[in-house]
Every structure is written in C-alpha cells, then in structure tokens.
Design an enzyme around this catalytic site. Sequence first.
Site, mmCIF file in Angstrom:
data_model
loop_
_atom_site.group_PDB
_atom_site.id
_atom_site.type_symbol
_atom_site.label_atom_id
_atom_site.label_comp_id
_atom_site.label_asym_id
_atom_site.label_seq_id
_atom_site.Cartn_x
_atom_site.Cartn_y
_atom_site.Cartn_z
ATOM 1 N N HIS A 102 23.209 -12.282 14.369
ATOM 2 C CA HIS A 102 23.562 -10.941 13.864
ATOM 3 C C HIS A 102 23.721 -10.886 12.360
ATOM 4 O O HIS A 102 24.179 -9.866 11.839
ATOM 5 C CB HIS A 102 24.867 -10.451 14.490
ATOM 6 C CG HIS A 102 24.810 -10.232 15.966
ATOM 7 N ND1 HIS A 102 24.545 -9.014 16.544
ATOM 8 C CD2 HIS A 102 24.981 -11.092 16.995
ATOM 9 C CE1 HIS A 102 24.570 -9.121 17.850
ATOM 10 N NE2 HIS A 102 24.833 -10.384 18.163
ATOM 11 N N LYS A 136 32.361 2.794 8.719
ATOM 12 C CA LYS A 136 31.984 1.442 9.180
ATOM 13 C C LYS A 136 32.982 0.484 8.544
ATOM 14 O O LYS A 136 33.764 0.888 7.681
ATOM 15 C CB LYS A 136 30.559 1.093 8.765
ATOM 16 C CG LYS A 136 30.204 1.417 7.299
ATOM 17 C CD LYS A 136 28.744 1.109 6.977
ATOM 18 C CE LYS A 136 27.800 2.234 7.286
ATOM 19 N NZ LYS A 136 26.629 1.846 8.046
ATOM 20 N N ARG A 137 32.974 -0.779 8.968
ATOM 21 C CA ARG A 137 33.851 -1.746 8.311
ATOM 22 C C ARG A 137 33.602 -1.727 6.804
ATOM 23 O O ARG A 137 32.470 -1.535 6.349
ATOM 24 C CB ARG A 137 33.604 -3.148 8.878
ATOM 25 C CG ARG A 137 34.161 -3.320 10.280
ATOM 26 C CD ARG A 137 35.675 -3.162 10.302
ATOM 27 N NE ARG A 137 36.306 -4.274 9.628
ATOM 28 C CZ ARG A 137 36.941 -5.276 10.240
ATOM 29 N NH1 ARG A 137 37.075 -5.281 11.542
ATOM 30 N NH2 ARG A 137 37.482 -6.254 9.530
ATOM 31 N N LYS A 141 27.942 -3.476 2.395
ATOM 32 C CA LYS A 141 27.682 -2.124 2.914
ATOM 33 C C LYS A 141 27.813 -1.064 1.820
ATOM 34 O O LYS A 141 27.460 0.089 2.010
ATOM 35 C CB LYS A 141 28.636 -1.815 4.068
ATOM 36 C CG LYS A 141 28.441 -2.724 5.298
ATOM 37 C CD LYS A 141 29.478 -2.399 6.375
ATOM 38 C CE LYS A 141 29.485 -3.388 7.528
ATOM 39 N NZ LYS A 141 28.373 -3.173 8.481
ATOM 40 N N THR A 174 24.093 0.048 13.813
ATOM 41 C CA THR A 174 23.897 0.811 15.039
ATOM 42 C C THR A 174 24.445 2.228 14.881
ATOM 43 O O THR A 174 24.024 3.132 15.596
ATOM 44 C CB THR A 174 24.582 0.121 16.235
ATOM 45 O OG1 THR A 174 25.877 -0.321 15.834
ATOM 46 C CG2 THR A 174 23.766 -1.056 16.718
ATOM 47 N N LYS A 234 23.415 6.351 16.055
ATOM 48 C CA LYS A 234 24.337 7.327 16.653
ATOM 49 C C LYS A 234 24.308 8.640 15.878
ATOM 50 O O LYS A 234 24.311 9.729 16.472
ATOM 51 C CB LYS A 234 25.763 6.756 16.690
ATOM 52 C CG LYS A 234 25.882 5.523 17.586
ATOM 53 C CD LYS A 234 27.198 4.752 17.397
ATOM 54 C CE LYS A 234 27.089 3.371 18.041
ATOM 55 N NZ LYS A 234 28.185 2.456 17.656
HETATM 56 C C1 26Q Z 1 33.232 -15.695 12.763
HETATM 57 C C2 26Q Z 1 34.007 -16.845 12.636
HETATM 58 C C3 26Q Z 1 35.379 -16.755 12.490
HETATM 59 C C4 26Q Z 1 35.974 -15.493 12.489
HETATM 60 C C5 26Q Z 1 35.202 -14.358 12.622
HETATM 61 C C6 26Q Z 1 33.832 -14.450 12.753
HETATM 62 C C7 26Q Z 1 33.026 -13.230 12.888
HETATM 63 C C8 26Q Z 1 33.518 -12.131 13.583
HETATM 64 C C9 26Q Z 1 32.774 -10.991 13.702
HETATM 65 C C10 26Q Z 1 31.764 -13.146 12.337
HETATM 66 C C11 26Q Z 1 31.010 -11.987 12.470
HETATM 67 C C12 26Q Z 1 31.522 -10.892 13.171
HETATM 68 C C13 26Q Z 1 30.806 -9.645 13.345
HETATM 69 C C14 26Q Z 1 29.571 -9.432 12.970
HETATM 70 C C15 26Q Z 1 28.909 -8.135 13.175
HETATM 71 O O1 26Q Z 1 29.512 -7.172 13.618
HETATM 72 N N1 26Q Z 1 27.630 -8.049 12.866
HETATM 73 C C16 26Q Z 1 26.893 -6.797 13.042
HETATM 74 O O2 26Q Z 1 26.250 -6.843 14.297
HETATM 75 C C17 26Q Z 1 25.649 -5.600 14.601
HETATM 76 C C18 26Q Z 1 25.078 -5.680 16.006
HETATM 77 O O3 26Q Z 1 23.961 -6.502 16.015
HETATM 78 C C19 26Q Z 1 24.590 -5.248 13.573
HETATM 79 O O4 26Q Z 1 24.117 -3.957 13.842
HETATM 80 C C20 26Q Z 1 25.167 -5.297 12.160
HETATM 81 O O5 26Q Z 1 24.142 -5.115 11.208
HETATM 82 C C21 26Q Z 1 25.869 -6.615 11.934
HETATM 83 O O6 26Q Z 1 26.521 -6.622 10.677
#
Ligand code: 26Q
Length: 824
Positions: A363, A556-557, A562, A667, A671
Amino acid sequence: AWLKHQVGGFKDKDGFESNFVRHIETTLARSMFNCDETAAYAACSLAFRDRLILEWNRTQQRQTFADSKRVYYLSLEFLMGRALDNAMLNIGQKELAKGGLSDLGFRIEDVIQQEHDAALGNGGLGRLAACFLDSLASLNYPAWGYGLRYRYGIFKQEIIDGYQVEVPDYWLDFNPWEFPRHDVTVDIQFYGYVHKSTDENGKATARWEGGETVKAVAYDVPIPGYATPSTNNLRLWSSKAASGEFDFQKFNSGDYESSVADQQRAETISAVLYPNDNLERGKELRLKQQYFWVAASLYDIVRRFKKSRRAWREFPDQVAIQLNDTHPTLAVVELQRILVDLEGLEWDEAWNIVTNTFGYTNHTVLPEALEKWSVPLIQHLLPRHLQIIYDINLFFLQSVERAHPGDRDLLARVSIIEESQPKMVRMAYLAIVGSHKVNGVAELHSDLIKTTIFKDFVTIFGPDKFTNVTNGITPRRWLHQANPRLSDLIASKTGTHDFLKDLTLLNKIELSVDDPAFRKEWAAIKLANKARLAEYIKTTTGIVVNPSALFDVQVKRIHEYKRQQMNIFGVIHRYLRIKAASPEERKKFLPRVSIFGGKAAPGYWMAKQIIHLINSVGSVVNNDKDVGDLLKVVFLEDYNVSKAELIIPASDISEHISTAGTEASGTSNMKFVLNGGLIIGTCDGANIEITREIGENNIFLFGNLAEDVEDLRHAHNYGQHTLDPDLVKVFEAIEKGTFGDSKDFAGMITAVRDHGDYYLVSDDFQSYLETHDVIDEAYRNQEDWITKCITSVSRMGFFTSDRCINEYAEGIWNIEPLPIETAE
Ligand code: 26Q
C-alpha cells in the site's frame, strides 16, 4: 421496489416492532415508557442482529458443508464505521424499520446516530479492508476477516484553541455486533529459547520452549452481504492472561501485585490501535500485536483445515491468505514453523505450501512506512521465528546466486536481512519471497513498485508475480447509505437499485444527462446535502456558511505527502487577493467554503502544525468583515467514517493533491466522484484511472508528474529552485503574524524554503492556484457543472470494490462464489 430482495428479514413491520419491544423489555430490562434514543438504538440493533445471526449460522454451515476454498483476509485494521444502518440496508428492511420506529415514536436518523463508530483503523488501508468484507459477503465468497479487537480504536480528536488534542476512544461499552467466543481460544507463546536436537531417525528438530503465554479469545462480528443471505465472519482476537483472571498461585502466596501485573501485561497486547498512518516505528508492543494476531489466526485456520482430514499438500487448494500490507508478514514464518516443527513436514514441501497460500498487497512506496524489525528484538521475542527467517533467506539467496552467479550486489540488495547496525528484517522482502502474488493498489503504484522498490524482485521472480488490483469502494455504504436520495434518483432512471450490485449499470444515467427534471432533482439533492452539512458546521463550530457557495473539501489523514499545507497556503493566497481587491472587484469572487478534516498521528509534529495553521487561518478569515461569505475556512473535528458519510455527499470539489508518486491509490477520490462531486488532483494513484474512466474534461488535474519528481528534488537540493513568487507572498503574510505567532508555523515554511521542499509544494503551487481559478469559472456555469457531475457518476462503475474482489478472487486467490440454494 427495493424491498424486493429482503433476505431473512422480518415478516412485516409488526414483526419488527414486537421484536424491538421484546428486546427493550427483556434483553435490556427496561420499559417502553422509559425508552430513550440510546435504548431504541440498542433494541433496534438487537432486533436486526437476531436476523443476521440466523443467516450467519446458515452461511457458515453451507461453507463447511461445501468444503470449498476459503479466503482469509488478514488486516490489523478494519475501519467499519456504524453497523446498524448498513445491516438494515443490506437486509433490505430500512424502510420497514423506519415505519416501525416511527410508530414507536422515533426518527430513524436519530436512532442510527446513537451508534459509536467501530474505528479499528487509521485511514485508507483499514477502510479498504471494511469495503472488501462488504463485497466478499455481497458476492457470496467464502471469506473470513481476521483482526485485533482493540479496546481503544483510533483516538477521538478534539480541537482546543486550534490544536489537536487526543482523547481515548473507548468503544466497547455497548457493542451488540460482537459475539464473544470464550470457547474459542488459542495460547500464544512469546520469548523463551529454542532447543535443537536430532531425533531417532537422524532428523534435526527444533523445539521452542519456555517464555510466557498469553491467551487469545475470539470475538466474532457478522458481516451481512447486500441482497443475499450470505453473512460472513470477521474474527477479532482479544488478549487475556493465560492463567485466567489472575494467577491464583501468586495471589494466594501474597504476591497480589505481580499477579495483577501479569494480567494487565497480557491485556495490553490488544489494548490500543497504533495511530500511525504510513509511518512505522519499531515498538516491541506493535511486534507483539502482530505475532499475537497472526499466530491465533493461523492456529484457527490450520485447525479448520485439519478437520477436513486432507493431505497437507492440499492446503493451498483450501486456503488463501491475503496479507494486508506487511503487518501480518510473520504469518509466512508461522505457517512454515507449524508445518516443519509441529507437523514434521520437510522444509521444501512446507515452503511450497506456504508460498502457494499467501498473497501480499503493498500500500505504499514511502520509505518511512516500509516495515523493518530489528534482529535482536525478533531474537528476543520470537527466537524460533528468527531462525526460520534466516533459513528462508539462506535458501532464497542460494537460489538467486544460482540464477545470477557472482552478483554480490544483487544478493546484498535483496537480502531479507539488512546488514545495518543493528541488523534489520525487511518485512516487505519477506512478504514477497513468501507469497505467490504481490499486488499494488492502482496502476501507477503497481508500476512504481516494479520499477523502484521491488525492481530486483521482478528480475528474480519474473514480472508475472507482480500484478495490479486497483482499489474500489462499496457502493452500498458510499452511495446508497451515505446519499439515499441520489441512490433513489439513479434508481428512478435505471429502473431498479440493481446498480448497487453491478455498478457498471450506472452508465444508463448518461442517457438522462439532458433531462431537465432529472438535472433539477440532481441539483436539489446536492444543495440539500450541502445544507445539511452547513447545519452541522454551524452546530459544531459556530461558523455560518452559505450552502450555495462552492464547497471545497479535503478530508483524510494529515500527512505532508497529502499536502494539506499546500491547500491552506492556497487559501491564504485567496484571502490576500480578496483583501487586496477593491469593493467592486470583490464582487467578482466566487463564494467558497474550504473544509478540512483529518487526524494527525500524535507524534507527528508537522502534521499538528498544519492543523493549527488551518484553524488559525480560519479564525482570522471567518471574522474578517472584508471577506464575508467570499471565503470561510472550516476544520471539522474528529473525521471518521460516519462523518465521511455526511461530508462526502455535500462536496462540490474535493482535493486529492499528493505529490505525484506518493499516494498509492486513494479511495476517497472515488467516493467523492460517486456522490456527484468533482475533484482537483495530481496525476497520482487512482486519480489517473478516474480520469481515464470519466474523461479529462470532468476532472481538474494539475502539477508535476511522478517521473519529474526526482529531478525536481535534485534541483532543490542543489539550489537550482526559485521559490514560487505567490508562495513567497503567502509566507510573508504568515511571518508578519497575520495568523498569530508566526513561530508556531515556522516548521512548515522552512520545510519548503530551507529543507529541500521534499513534497514539491513550491513546484506545484502555481498550477494549483491556476486550476482553482479554472474551477471557479467552471462552477459559475452551473449547467455545464451539473453535466460534468452526472457524466462522471455514470462512468464510475469500475471503482466498485466488487470488481476489485472479483479480480483478487480470480487472479490471486483462485476461489469461486458459493452459490446460494434458493429454496422457496
Ligand atoms: C506500520 C508499522 C507500525 C505502525 C504502523 C504502521 C502502519 C499503519 C498503517 C503503516 C501504514 C498504515 C496505513 C497505510 C495506509 O492507509 N495506506 C493507504 O492505503 C490505501 C488503501 O490501499 C491507499 O488508497 C492509500 O493511498 C494508502 O496511503
């Protein structure tokens, strides 16, 4: 017409009402005379839950009986949002419930809003998992989700004096949607040591001994499909002390404190969701969460497989496991350990089973988000797993050496172990080596991973191992539930609500694009959605906004990539232009409302600074008499799934403006367009495919391309970049103190001006501003605007998560839907 598909629901309204009353009077032990909205929510949920349970049991029996292949979706995040509305709609009895509730003196909207979001995720990745569950059930695939039952989901965000403050999200007080399975438990081991020996046949064996044990308890959540009886299962694990409540041995011997401490330490594992989105920090507790969840899930999956009494080599014919990012990568190692250490299979046979079982979805390409765990930490927590990782790496590197003799650099580059100090395990590499397919989440992203971060693995495994599955969203929640009037208007033109099952049917509305009555109703719905949001803005922030202004939304976050900072710099630029204009010239501005929302990771200082600047700009702009309705700036607190359902249908233009090449897919872009909003965006992630589908006249693209990014960054680092002059003006205004103490925002400015502008805000600023001017002009022509909106919606069929799940099923999982016997 849309009650047609009601599935296993109530016979009629009376049936619902009597069930409701029974739950009030018995389950909740209250009386109808003392029934407030909270109680009504509880009773209504319990009534619908009863309907789900029956179908859920039947679905599970059907799947067991059919003995067909199942897919298991392993995700540390499931951002589900509210369940009641979704359950009523999927069963097809929301209208019935509305009538019943009304008879009993309640408005269904008020009842629905009592529910607390299930917020077990950060953002896109977690919401994607939730959309996938909806599609899997709706398409009748035999599928389970596996996750963690966090006691605290993503924190609640409060804005105090313009700053983000985090408040714990305790959501389990009353949760009718989960079923504790106290009989389904798994003991999970940590720490200890490995005892290696040779058995009587001269075979080397390894035994993992000692350490401590924590109990995993299953909690099941029913996942109803839309217009089908299929109801799948989401199994969430909760951690408990292995000894039960607490250690009575210790307790009786007077060691009260440590007996309670053991219990608390065990429960800590599933206590809280890590609030980082796209950032990894090597914390031991996070690794413990990962192993705890992965080990419990695999034990469960293997236990189910063993009941079928098949040979081990048939495991991949019965089981597909999808890794949602690298977070569950230890599953690869754990399955190999189960097969070799516990089941006695030969290494190669076991490894063959493992790689045929797993698929891995990437991702992100952001380097700071790629997971790495230190070898000493894994050695300490999971000593046997470290040995297996080393063996996996050894055999892998040997095969690379055979295919590419003498290429030492290649070996060093692709080694699962990074030779740093301390050594690190590269989880993405482990996931690639342990899976038969690796996919990205949009075309550009899937190309990028093949040509950049995973390039060497394409050389080694060949291009066919790498594939693309462009993300999608469920139209049930993101159209029908969030925007019922639009859904019904579309149904009035297409004849049925069948587009909710086959979203390509949306293309039928393009025939009505010139129908005046249709267009009028379309515009009326958008205005009503905007008025509803305006009302919400007023009650939550006190800011009064004009519903006919252009609503410009970025929710969004909060993350530098972003580029919310670019958005607020653009807003400041607009403000300065309004201020500099004469009263006559001011009349030419198109009224705008800039709406922001999103959480910052608690430790992400820059993201918090961005939130603070947005709020500070808001308090100046919103109270400036020169500006009036021409510009309002709103930050909506605590953006989450249920707020997205309110905000997205009310948008005219939304911002998807990441530095090209950084947003894997996105995503929310899908929407917004599906709800009749247009978007401004960079050539990034799924924006590119949205453009391909809806046509470039219907989207506002701007900015540099992914292929330019490297050179542009280089120019910054070698002093060959001149800051954009309009951006300089914005910085001057901030530094003059226009929005409060400029020291508070110095980091955002120096990042661009002095620290290489990694996200290329200055490079894209001019085309960003110009594109917003183009948007203003386009919006003035409401007839053309509405045509663009209708045309776009009609062409969005591709972005359903149903299409996406069918692609996974066919290309990665090799599973088929389980047909439903239609017994009358
Ligand atoms: C990893 C290790 C330790 C702590 C946290 C994490 C961690 C947690 C959440 C790393 C990444 C995330 C989230 C990533 C995320 O939301 N990515 C998004 O995924 C979406 C679905 O595929 C995409 O549409 C977005 O572009 C992408 O940013």
